[in-house]
Scaffold this motif. Structure first.
Motif, PDB file in Angstrom:
ATOM      1  N   TRP A 131       0.940  -1.047  -0.068  1.00  0.00           N
ATOM      2  CA  TRP A 131       0.106   0.034   0.101  1.00  0.00           C
ATOM      3  C   TRP A 131       0.985   1.268   0.016  1.00  0.00           C
ATOM      4  CZ3 TRP A 131      -5.183  -0.341  -0.501  1.00  0.00           C
ATOM      5  CH2 TRP A 131      -5.923  -1.539  -0.538  1.00  0.00           C
ATOM      6  N   VAL A 132       0.622   2.273  -0.863  1.00  0.00           N
ATOM      7  CA  VAL A 132       1.309   3.340  -0.868  1.00  0.00           C
ATOM      8  C   VAL A 132       0.286   4.670  -1.137  1.00  0.00           C
ATOM      9  CG1 VAL A 132       1.430   3.337  -3.459  1.00  0.00           C
ATOM     10  CG2 VAL A 132       3.139   4.531  -2.069  1.00  0.00           C
ATOM     11  N   LEU A 133       0.574   5.761  -0.140  1.00  0.00           N
ATOM     12  CA  LEU A 133      -0.171   6.811  -0.452  1.00  0.00           C
ATOM     13  C   LEU A 133      -0.221   7.331  -1.749  1.00  0.00           C
ATOM     14  CD1 LEU A 133       1.374   9.314   2.352  1.00  0.00           C
ATOM     15  CD2 LEU A 133      -0.584   7.574   2.554  1.00  0.00           C
ATOM     16  N   LYS A 134      -1.643   7.657  -2.098  1.00  0.00           N
ATOM     17  CA  LYS A 134      -2.235   7.928  -3.359  1.00  0.00           C
ATOM     18  C   LYS A 134      -1.272   9.186  -4.075  1.00  0.00           C
ATOM     19  CE  LYS A 134      -6.271   8.198  -6.079  1.00  0.00           C
ATOM     20  NZ  LYS A 134      -7.691   8.362  -6.140  1.00  0.00           N
ATOM     21  N   THR A 149       2.337  -2.912 -10.170  1.00  0.00           N
ATOM     22  CA  THR A 149       1.236  -2.152 -10.929  1.00  0.00           C
ATOM     23  C   THR A 149       0.155  -1.865  -9.970  1.00  0.00           C
ATOM     24  OG1 THR A 149       0.438  -4.038 -11.823  1.00  0.00           O
ATOM     25  CG2 THR A 149       2.017  -2.951 -13.249  1.00  0.00           C
ATOM     26  N   PRO A 150      -0.660  -0.806 -10.000  1.00  0.00           N
ATOM     27  CA  PRO A 150      -1.936  -0.792  -9.081  1.00  0.00           C
ATOM     28  C   PRO A 150      -2.971  -1.809  -9.474  1.00  0.00           C
ATOM     29  CG  PRO A 150      -1.471   1.236 -10.569  1.00  0.00           C
ATOM     30  CD  PRO A 150      -0.437   0.205 -10.696  1.00  0.00           C
ATOM     31  N   ASP A 151      -3.379  -2.429  -8.736  1.00  0.00           N
ATOM     32  CA  ASP A 151      -4.773  -3.130  -9.019  1.00  0.00           C
ATOM     33  C   ASP A 151      -6.103  -2.872  -8.950  1.00  0.00           C
ATOM     34  OD1 ASP A 151      -5.043  -3.156  -6.321  1.00  0.00           O
ATOM     35  OD2 ASP A 151      -4.508  -5.313  -5.825  1.00  0.00           O
ATOM     36  N   GLY A 152      -6.056  -1.580  -8.598  1.00  0.00           N
ATOM     37  CA  GLY A 152      -7.384  -0.712  -8.434  1.00  0.00           C
ATOM     38  C   GLY A 152      -7.982  -0.718  -7.207  1.00  0.00           C
ATOM     39  N   ALA A 153      -7.503  -1.405  -6.164  1.00  0.00           N
ATOM     40  CA  ALA A 153      -7.876  -1.233  -4.685  1.00  0.00           C
ATOM     41  C   ALA A 153      -7.440   0.189  -4.263  1.00  0.00           C
ATOM     42  CB  ALA A 153      -7.453  -2.584  -3.918  1.00  0.00           C
ATOM     43  N   GLU A 154      -8.201   0.831  -3.653  1.00  0.00           N
ATOM     44  CA  GLU A 154      -7.726   1.879  -2.836  1.00  0.00           C
ATOM     45  C   GLU A 154      -8.543   1.898  -1.523  1.00  0.00           C
ATOM     46  OE1 GLU A 154      -8.535   5.658  -4.373  1.00  0.00           O
ATOM     47  OE2 GLU A 154      -8.193   5.014  -6.629  1.00  0.00           O
ATOM     48  N   GLU A 155      -7.989   2.595  -0.491  1.00  0.00           N
ATOM     49  CA  GLU A 155      -8.231   2.632   0.929  1.00  0.00           C
ATOM     50  C   GLU A 155      -7.796   3.497   1.685  1.00  0.00           C
ATOM     51  OE1 GLU A 155      -7.481  -0.643   4.170  1.00  0.00           O
ATOM     52  OE2 GLU A 155      -8.812  -1.535   2.865  1.00  0.00           O
ATOM     53  N   VAL A 170       0.578  -4.511  -6.647  1.00  0.00           N
ATOM     54  CA  VAL A 170       0.930  -5.919  -6.777  1.00  0.00           C
ATOM     55  C   VAL A 170       2.104  -6.330  -7.788  1.00  0.00           C
ATOM     56  CG1 VAL A 170      -0.856  -6.236  -8.470  1.00  0.00           C
ATOM     57  CG2 VAL A 170      -0.065  -7.969  -6.909  1.00  0.00           C
ATOM     58  N   ARG A 171       2.720  -7.341  -7.342  1.00  0.00           N
ATOM     59  CA  ARG A 171       3.985  -7.566  -8.422  1.00  0.00           C
ATOM     60  C   ARG A 171       3.995  -9.173  -8.340  1.00  0.00           C
ATOM     61  NH1 ARG A 171      10.336  -7.053  -7.463  1.00  0.00           N
ATOM     62  NH2 ARG A 171      10.816  -9.087  -9.149  1.00  0.00           N
ATOM     63  N   ALA A 172       4.218  -9.928  -9.519  1.00  0.00           N
ATOM     64  CA  ALA A 172       4.203 -11.379  -9.517  1.00  0.00           C
ATOM     65  C   ALA A 172       5.801 -11.409  -9.166  1.00  0.00           C
ATOM     66  CB  ALA A 172       3.944 -11.851 -11.092  1.00  0.00           C
ATOM     67  N   LEU A 173       6.104 -12.571  -8.326  1.00  0.00           N
ATOM     68  CA  LEU A 173       7.468 -12.806  -7.932  1.00  0.00           C
ATOM     69  C   LEU A 173       8.052 -14.102  -8.538  1.00  0.00           C
ATOM     70  CD1 LEU A 173       6.861 -12.346  -4.043  1.00  0.00           C
ATOM     71  CD2 LEU A 173       7.870 -10.857  -5.668  1.00  0.00           C
TER      72      LEU A 173
END
Length: 179
Positions: A131-134, A149-155, A170-173
């Motif tokens: 999570w990162v500040l918008k 990449t942003p996955d569309g979730a915001e909180e 999110v990033r695939a590992l």
């Protein structure tokens, strides 16, 4: 030539430098995004004591790493299982990544993120979320440059009566274990 960076597990003597890095990071990176009254109240001694408590009662679920250059702790990263409320999932979460002010753009953040992602991949996690500040465009560019990449979730979360929005990345590992 830049002095080599050493990434290692965080120890109790690192709690004070990590607190300085975390508080300095908040006060530098979040100015204008988080209420200044809150940033001004951040206390290094209290934060160092919290870090000591976390390390002393750690259950191995959370990994804390520091980056050292010439014997000085210049960065800190913390990761573990992704949390959906109180439930831990199979994904990894980057809980925190901070670089000492004055050491930005020197490879510290890159090295810490790379090692954190490598350890998460080796532990069997397929993805890493954070999570990162918008409004934190510098951090967002950094993470995007490292395959997130942003996955569309915001909180939002509340700080001194102000709602501060965060976005999830999110990033695939799949390749991180080989890095």
């Amino acid at each position: 030539m830049t002095t080599p960076l050493h990434i290692r597990e965080m120890t109790l003597p690192d709690c004070r430098p990590v607190a300085e890095i975390r508080i300095g990071g908040w006060q530098t990176a979040y100015a204008g995004m988080i209420p200044q009254t809150y940033l001004d109240r951040l206390d290094v001694d209290a934060d160092a004591e919290r870090r000591r408590g976390y390390l002393e009662k750690g259950d191995g679920q959370v990994v804390n790493l520091v980056a050292e250059r010439r014997g000085e702790v210049v960065g800190w990263v913390c990761h573990g299982s992704y949390r959906e409320g109180e439930v831990r999932t199979d994904d990894a979460e980057l809980y925190a990544l901070y670089v000492r002010p004055g050491h930005f753009s020197t490879g510290v953040g890159h090295a810490l993120l790379r090692e954190s992602a490598r350890r998460c991949a080796t532990a069997g996690h397929a993805r890493m979320l954070l999570w990162v500040l918008k409004e934190n465009t510098r951090a967002r560019r950094f993470y995007e440059g490292h395959g997130f990449t942003p996955d569309g979730a915001e909180e939002p979360f509340e700080v001194d009566g102000v709602m501060v929005p965060e976005v999830r990345y999110v990033r695939a590992l799949r390749d991180a274990a080989r890095d």
